[in-house]
Design an enzyme around this catalytic site. Structure first.
Site, PDB file in Angstrom:
ATOM      1  CG  ASP A 203      34.573  40.842  39.876  1.00  0.00           C
ATOM      2  OD1 ASP A 203      35.166  41.154  38.827  1.00  0.00           O
ATOM      3  OD2 ASP A 203      34.505  41.591  40.868  1.00  0.00           O
TER       4      ASP A 203
ATOM      5  CG  ASN B 274      31.395  44.907  31.924  1.00  0.00           C
ATOM      6  OD1 ASN B 274      30.871  43.811  32.110  1.00  0.00           O
ATOM      7  ND2 ASN B 274      32.143  45.485  32.859  1.00  0.00           N
TER       8      ASN B 274
HETATM    9  C1  FPP Z   1      34.703  40.221  35.480  1.00  0.00           C
HETATM   10  O1  FPP Z   1      36.076  40.134  35.505  1.00  0.00           O
HETATM   11  C2  FPP Z   1      34.170  39.549  34.346  1.00  0.00           C
HETATM   12  C3  FPP Z   1      33.627  40.152  33.250  1.00  0.00           C
HETATM   13  C4  FPP Z   1      33.502  41.592  33.076  1.00  0.00           C
HETATM   14  C5  FPP Z   1      33.136  39.370  32.149  1.00  0.00           C
HETATM   15  C6  FPP Z   1      32.643  38.032  32.537  1.00  0.00           C
HETATM   16  C7  FPP Z   1      32.635  37.224  31.359  1.00  0.00           C
HETATM   17  C8  FPP Z   1      33.061  35.962  31.297  1.00  0.00           C
HETATM   18  C9  FPP Z   1      33.511  35.120  32.399  1.00  0.00           C
HETATM   19  C10 FPP Z   1      33.055  35.305  29.998  1.00  0.00           C
HETATM   20  C11 FPP Z   1      31.711  35.258  29.350  1.00  0.00           C
HETATM   21  C12 FPP Z   1      30.957  34.093  29.756  1.00  0.00           C
HETATM   22  C13 FPP Z   1      30.214  33.385  28.921  1.00  0.00           C
HETATM   23  C14 FPP Z   1      29.407  32.292  29.443  1.00  0.00           C
HETATM   24  C15 FPP Z   1      30.201  33.642  27.485  1.00  0.00           C
HETATM   25  P1  FPP Z   1      36.891  41.476  35.498  1.00  0.00           P
HETATM   26  O2  FPP Z   1      37.430  41.687  34.133  1.00  0.00           O
HETATM   27  O3  FPP Z   1      36.043  42.599  35.991  1.00  0.00           O
HETATM   28  O4  FPP Z   1      38.019  41.144  36.505  1.00  0.00           O
HETATM   29  P2  FPP Z   1      38.772  42.179  37.461  1.00  0.00           P
HETATM   30  O5  FPP Z   1      37.745  42.701  38.408  1.00  0.00           O
HETATM   31  O6  FPP Z   1      39.798  41.338  38.118  1.00  0.00           O
HETATM   32  O7  FPP Z   1      39.341  43.231  36.562  1.00  0.00           O
END
Ligand code: FPP
Length: 247
Positions: A17, A65
């Site tokens: 996250d 998501n």
């Molecule tokens: C949370 O950050 C992360 C996600 C919703 C996606 C996670 C995906 C990746 C790290 C990339 C995919 C990985 C692989 C191995 C292909 P957020 O966007 O919710 O951050 P925030 O809470 O700061 O908005």
């Protein structure tokens, strides 16, 4: 004399996250956070494998998501496909078996097909199983397992008295995968967010303020070290646990 063996967690699960907040903090678009986040995932996968962890689950895309802006969803799908295309050969060579949990049939066709291909080509990899949670929600998974259970009772495959934890666990997407020993969540949030609700019953939880794009091998190793200091009692007393260590 210190005779406790430092136990490596068999299964580590990570809620990655903070990509968006990391990017905004740098004055970048949220999508850049996801791009750097994928690089971090690659580093942590390598590190987990080198440390001898047998199962690594990464929460890459939740059911919730899907409600994000289309551009962000499209970028995440593109990054996922790019990751699999680029890493397939390395995973195969390194003995990584690629698996997923969640409703992957909801993903765009070309991403779905890539997943199926990589699962097939890495099947049987014995060094580590890498599990991506994709289009995954734990309540959704549990509901699907309940529906399957009801159907099996209705079709006479199992008597309702015979339903036990093992039977139910085998109806979940994680069938055959041991429950996580350790869950790591980055970005300072202290919640589970619909992730592996059944499977985390006895997991140790580790929270860090670090955003996922800043989470390095050293942070990962620190989390493992902290896990190794914890005493897992599974409802027993410390004395009982010591007894089991001595046996
Ligand atoms: C949370 O950050 C992360 C996600 C919703 C996606 C996670 C995906 C990746 C790290 C990339 C995919 C990985 C692989 C191995 C292909 P957020 O966007 O919710 O951050 P925030 O809470 O700061 O908005």
């Amino acid at each position: 004399m210190e005779n406790k063996i430092k136990k490596m967690p068999k299964h580590v699960a990570i809620i990655m996250d903070g990509n968006g907040r990391w990017a905004l903090k740098q004055g970048l678009a949220r999508l850049e956070g996801h791009r750097v986040g994928v690089n971090r995932s690659e580093e942590i996968i390598d590190c987990a494998q080198e440390m001898g962890i047998k199962y690594l689950t990464l929460y890459a895309f939740s059911m919730e998501n899907w409600k994000r802006p289309n551009e962000e969803v499209d970028t995440l799908m593109m990054l996922l496909k790019g990751f699999l295309d680029a890493k397939e050969e390395k995973m195969r060579k390194n003995g990584i078996c690629f698996e997923t949990i969640g409703q992957i049939s909801f993903l765009p066709k070309e991403v779905y097909e890539t997943i199926v291909r990589v699962k097939k080509s890495t099947q049987g990899g014995e060094k580590m199983t890498l599990i991506l949670a994709l289009s995954y929600g734990s309540r959704d998974e549990i509901l699907r397992a309940i529906k399957q259970t009801v159907l099996e009772v209705k079709n006479g495959k199992i008597a309702h008295e015979a339903i036990d934890e093992t039977f139910f666990a085998n109806c979940l997407d994680t069938k055959g995968i041991p429950d996580p020993d350790l869950v790591i969540r980055t970005s300072g949030e202290h919640r589970i967010s619909n992730f592996l609700l059944w499977q985390l019953a006895y997991a140790e939880l580790f929270f860090t303020d670090c955003f996922w794009p800043d989470f390095t091998e050293n942070h990962f190793k620190n989390a493992i070290e902290e896990y190794q200091l914890r005493e897992r009692r599974y409802g027993l007393t410390s004395k009982q646990i010591e007894g089991t260590h001595q046996k």
